[in-house]
Design a protein around this motif. Structure first.
Motif, PDB file in Angstrom:
ATOM      1  N   ASP A   1      20.334  -9.750  13.299  1.00  0.00           N
ATOM      2  CA  ASP A   1      20.962  -8.440  13.205  1.00  0.00           C
ATOM      3  C   ASP A   1      20.788  -7.896  11.789  1.00  0.00           C
ATOM      4  O   ASP A   1      20.121  -8.514  10.947  1.00  0.00           O
ATOM      5  CB  ASP A   1      22.442  -8.502  13.614  1.00  0.00           C
ATOM      6  N   ALA A   2      21.378  -6.725  11.514  1.00  0.00           N
ATOM      7  CA  ALA A   2      21.163  -6.080  10.220  1.00  0.00           C
ATOM      8  C   ALA A   2      21.751  -6.880   9.073  1.00  0.00           C
ATOM      9  O   ALA A   2      21.189  -6.901   7.971  1.00  0.00           O
ATOM     10  CB  ALA A   2      21.750  -4.667  10.242  1.00  0.00           C
ATOM     11  N   ASP A   3      22.886  -7.542   9.296  1.00  0.00           N
ATOM     12  CA  ASP A   3      23.458  -8.391   8.246  1.00  0.00           C
ATOM     13  C   ASP A   3      22.504  -9.541   7.941  1.00  0.00           C
ATOM     14  O   ASP A   3      22.220  -9.849   6.779  1.00  0.00           O
ATOM     15  CB  ASP A   3      24.821  -8.914   8.706  1.00  0.00           C
ATOM     16  N   GLY A   4      21.986 -10.185   8.983  1.00  0.00           N
ATOM     17  CA  GLY A   4      21.040 -11.270   8.776  1.00  0.00           C
ATOM     18  C   GLY A   4      19.745 -10.800   8.140  1.00  0.00           C
ATOM     19  O   GLY A   4      19.179 -11.481   7.266  1.00  0.00           O
ATOM     20  N   ALA A   5      19.247  -9.637   8.562  1.00  0.00           N
ATOM     21  CA  ALA A   5      17.988  -9.127   8.017  1.00  0.00           C
ATOM     22  C   ALA A   5      18.128  -8.757   6.541  1.00  0.00           C
ATOM     23  O   ALA A   5      17.265  -9.097   5.719  1.00  0.00           O
ATOM     24  CB  ALA A   5      17.519  -7.917   8.822  1.00  0.00           C
ATOM     25  N   THR A   6      19.204  -8.060   6.201  1.00  0.00           N
ATOM     26  CA  THR A   6      19.407  -7.708   4.795  1.00  0.00           C
ATOM     27  C   THR A   6      19.687  -8.954   3.965  1.00  0.00           C
ATOM     28  O   THR A   6      19.205  -9.076   2.833  1.00  0.00           O
ATOM     29  CB  THR A   6      20.556  -6.704   4.627  1.00  0.00           C
ATOM     30  N   GLY A   7      20.468  -9.891   4.541  1.00  0.00           N
ATOM     31  CA  GLY A   7      20.739 -11.136   3.827  1.00  0.00           C
ATOM     32  C   GLY A   7      19.483 -11.961   3.636  1.00  0.00           C
ATOM     33  O   GLY A   7      19.275 -12.555   2.565  1.00  0.00           O
ATOM     34  N   GLY A   8      18.630 -11.996   4.653  1.00  0.00           N
ATOM     35  CA  GLY A   8      17.371 -12.719   4.527  1.00  0.00           C
ATOM     36  C   GLY A   8      16.461 -12.095   3.484  1.00  0.00           C
ATOM     37  O   GLY A   8      15.859 -12.792   2.660  1.00  0.00           O
ATOM     38  N   ALA A   9      16.350 -10.767   3.524  1.00  0.00           N
ATOM     39  CA  ALA A   9      15.520 -10.071   2.539  1.00  0.00           C
ATOM     40  C   ALA A   9      16.084 -10.257   1.133  1.00  0.00           C
ATOM     41  O   ALA A   9      15.334 -10.434   0.160  1.00  0.00           O
ATOM     42  CB  ALA A   9      15.417  -8.589   2.884  1.00  0.00           C
ATOM     43  N   LEU A  10      17.412 -10.214   1.007  1.00  0.00           N
ATOM     44  CA  LEU A  10      18.056 -10.422  -0.289  1.00  0.00           C
ATOM     45  C   LEU A  10      17.753 -11.826  -0.815  1.00  0.00           C
ATOM     46  O   LEU A  10      17.447 -12.002  -1.997  1.00  0.00           O
ATOM     47  CB  LEU A  10      19.567 -10.228  -0.154  1.00  0.00           C
ATOM     48  N   ALA A  11      17.835 -12.831   0.069  1.00  0.00           N
ATOM     49  CA  ALA A  11      17.552 -14.201  -0.352  1.00  0.00           C
ATOM     50  C   ALA A  11      16.114 -14.335  -0.838  1.00  0.00           C
ATOM     51  O   ALA A  11      15.855 -14.951  -1.887  1.00  0.00           O
ATOM     52  CB  ALA A  11      17.828 -15.166   0.802  1.00  0.00           C
ATOM     53  N   VAL A  12      15.172 -13.772  -0.088  1.00  0.00           N
ATOM     54  CA  VAL A  12      13.767 -13.878  -0.480  1.00  0.00           C
ATOM     55  C   VAL A  12      13.528 -13.166  -1.808  1.00  0.00           C
ATOM     56  O   VAL A  12      12.925 -13.721  -2.741  1.00  0.00           O
ATOM     57  CB  VAL A  12      12.851 -13.295   0.616  1.00  0.00           C
ATOM     58  N   ARG A  13      13.985 -11.918  -1.903  1.00  0.00           N
ATOM     59  CA  ARG A  13      13.779 -11.166  -3.146  1.00  0.00           C
ATOM     60  C   ARG A  13      14.485 -11.843  -4.326  1.00  0.00           C
ATOM     61  O   ARG A  13      13.924 -11.986  -5.421  1.00  0.00           O
ATOM     62  CB  ARG A  13      14.307  -9.744  -2.992  1.00  0.00           C
TER      63      ARG A  13
END
Length: 575
Positions: free
Chosen positions: A80-92
């Motif tokens: 979901d959007a929380d997971g997607a933003t959290g995943g992108a945040l972790a990678v960045r």
């Protein structure tokens, strides 16, 4: 269906004394428990410290060890959007901290379901990760963490969901809702947990002299646009801590200091990033991001948030926009089927059970949660929408009403009838579960009984909370602009809502489902006021003469012409 009751705040009369938009805002803040306007959005220094999170030292030790050792960090996030933003945040964030190898894996909801399952671990193993980091999931993944241990892969769980009776045997766990955690904000979203982990890891690396001329120390606040989007999208309570995160993220979006992906998502939805609000994140950016995980694969959403190329971001946002249009079509078809099935039970809803379980043989499991929410809004009772998972099981998405904790109700059914439910998890207002098809009739009855034990035969009358009547002299563009920028508004810190009686000059349908009204202005010289009610088109027959409205005051920006506009949330004939 019973008509909602408009209930004004106890201090609603105070609004009448407001002479300017600033005075109005001050009174609105006061009604939300803020006497000092500066406390509406304090700075980052006012955030709760990361040291209050249980397990933060162990998590940082583990993470820093692998960063300095050049290990492969694999992010496994929710779809979901929380997971997607959290995943992108972790990678960045991890890359900016100097991690040599960071990749991500988002399990398909259709192939793997939710969380770090053993199958997900097996799918991740060929990548040879040195550390698995879950984002917005993992607190209930006992079997998945155990499988990773069998394969010699340590797991760090970062999550915010409510834990079960047992915690996974992970190398580290960060979750403000785990037992014994003293972190004051229990409403931190999954993306917020990741942000805290990154901040704490940066502090440790700074102490160890990791940063220098060849490795500059990153400003993690530059990633707050992702934190703001994920926090708003997950509809967590905007307590003081979350308001800081969201407000600071919005500041950076408006200043043009955000990822190209967030900017592209706003623009494809017709919003100006320089004027972005939490409402724009919630109703423009988040649905388009969520559409990827609902219809196909969330990886396109994560790639949109990861790219630094504006043209690539625009192309990916266009793909997400197309998926969102398809999602709306599917949602409309499913909602019509659900309405038809309920109409056969009772025309006015009086005889409906207090908790509803719906199922469609051809329903799309990625959209069932939205349909449950739409039916919940219409009939004001907990709803679970089931779809065929294609694996011999039915997957249900539950949505609830205030005062009814739907995850606890599902847990009660599970305790009373062990084996009826295969697995479940979630929050007070939303949950997911999996059952066998033949168990649906028994579960439907048990769920209705569990809801009945809480609310009786009929749920309480729905209410619309109003701040009061908006003074006529303040029904202006200046006021609308002030309210837009004064948030962030959201769950727990609601956007101002007003009510009043108006004369309807004209009413028409826009896009089949939306109601467009022209209302008599506060004074003859003011001219008509425009109002729009999204998905209120079926009430056009009531939109004549004098009507009582519950509404928000917003800005209508049409081809560069800006004017005040009422966003209708409820309409009824005036008494």
């Amino acid at each position: 269906m019973s008509r909602p009751l408009i209930r004004r705040a106890a201090s609603a009369a105070a609004l009448a004394a407001a002479r300017t938009p600033a005075e109005l805002l001050s009174r609105l803040y006061s009604q939300r428990g803020l006497e000092d306007a500066e406390e509406a959005a304090p700075g980052l220094s006012a955030l709760h410290p990361a040291s209050a999170l249980r397990g933060i030292d162990e998590a940082v030790d583990l993470l820093v060890h692998h960063i300095r050792g050049g290990g492969h960090l694999l992010i496994v996030s929710d779809y979901d959007a929380d997971g997607a933003t959290g995943g992108a945040l972790a990678v960045r964030g991890l890359r900016s901290l100097g991690a040599a190898q960071v990749s991500y894996l988002i399990p398909s909801r259709f192939a793997f379901g939710y969380g770090l399952s053993p199958a997900v671990v097996d799918a991740a193993t060929p990548r040879r990760p040195d550390l698995l980091i879950t984002v917005d999931n993992g607190i209930a993944s006992l079997a998945g963490v155990a499988r990773a241990a069998e394969l010699g892969i340590p797991v760090m769980v970062t999550d915010h969901h409510l834990p079960g009776e047992r915690l996974p045997d992970a190398a580290a766990i960060l979750n403000p809702n785990q037992p014994g955690c003293a972190f004051p904000s229990k409403h931190l979203a999954g993306v917020g947990v990741v942000f805290y982990l990154l901040v704490a890891a940066r502090a440790r690396l700074r102490e160890q002299g990791w940063f220098g001329a060849g490795r500059p120390e990153p400003n993690l606040a530059d990633l707050l646009d992702l934190v703001a989007l994920g926090t708003v999208a997950d509809v967590v309570t905007l307590d003081r801590n979350n308001r800081i995160l969201v407000e600071q993220g919005l500041r950076r979006i408006r200043a043009g200091r955000c990822s190209p992906g967030v900017r592209a998502l706003l623009r494809i939805g017709g919003r100006d990033p320089s004027r972005a609000t939490a409402t724009d994140l919630a109703f423009v950016a988040a649905p388009r991001l969520n559409a990827a995980g609902r219809i196909e694969d969330m990886s396109v959403g994560v790639e949109c948030l990861l790219t630094n190329d504006p043209q690539v971001a625009a192309d990916l946002a266009a793909q997400l926009d197309a998926l969102n249009r398809r999602r709306r079509e599917i949602e409309g078809e499913m909602k019509d089927e659900a309405e038809s099935s309920l109409a056969g039970l009772c025309l006015d809803g009086a005889a409906l059970p207090p908790g509803l379980c719906l199922f469609g043989e051809d329903w799309h499991q990625g959209v069932s949660g939205i349909v449950a929410a739409r039916i919940r809004e219409r009939y004001h009772r907990p709803v679970i929408a089931f779809a065929n998972g294609g694996d011999g099981f039915l997957r249900g998405s539950a949505r609830s009403v205030e005062g009814v904790h739907v995850r606890d109700l599902i847990a009660l059914v599970d305790r009373q009838d062990p084996g009826l439910i295969e697995r479940f998890g979630g929050h007070a207002m939303a949950a997911g579960l999996c059952i066998r098809p033949e168990a649906l009739p028994r579960f439907r009855e048990a769920f209705a009984e569990a809801v009945r034990a809480v609310v009786g035969d009929r749920p309480p009358q729905p209410e619309i909370a109003s701040d009061g009547a908006l003074p006529q002299r303040l029904m202006t563009l200046e006021t609308a602009e002030t309210l837009r920028i004064a948030g962030p508004w959201g769950k727990g810190f609601p956007e101002p809502r007003f009510d009043g009686t108006f004369d309807v000059l004209s009413a028409r349908l826009v896009g089949e489902r939306h109601l467009k009204l022209r209302l008599a202005g506060p004074a003859a010289e003011d001219g008509p006021i425009e109002a729009i009610g999204f998905n209120l088109g079926e009430q056009i027959s009531e939109a004549g003469g004098a009507v009582r409205l519950a509404y928000r005051l917003d800005v209508n920006d049409y081809r560069g012409n800006r004017s005040a506009q009422l966003i209708l949330e409820h309409l009824e004939p005036a008494a």
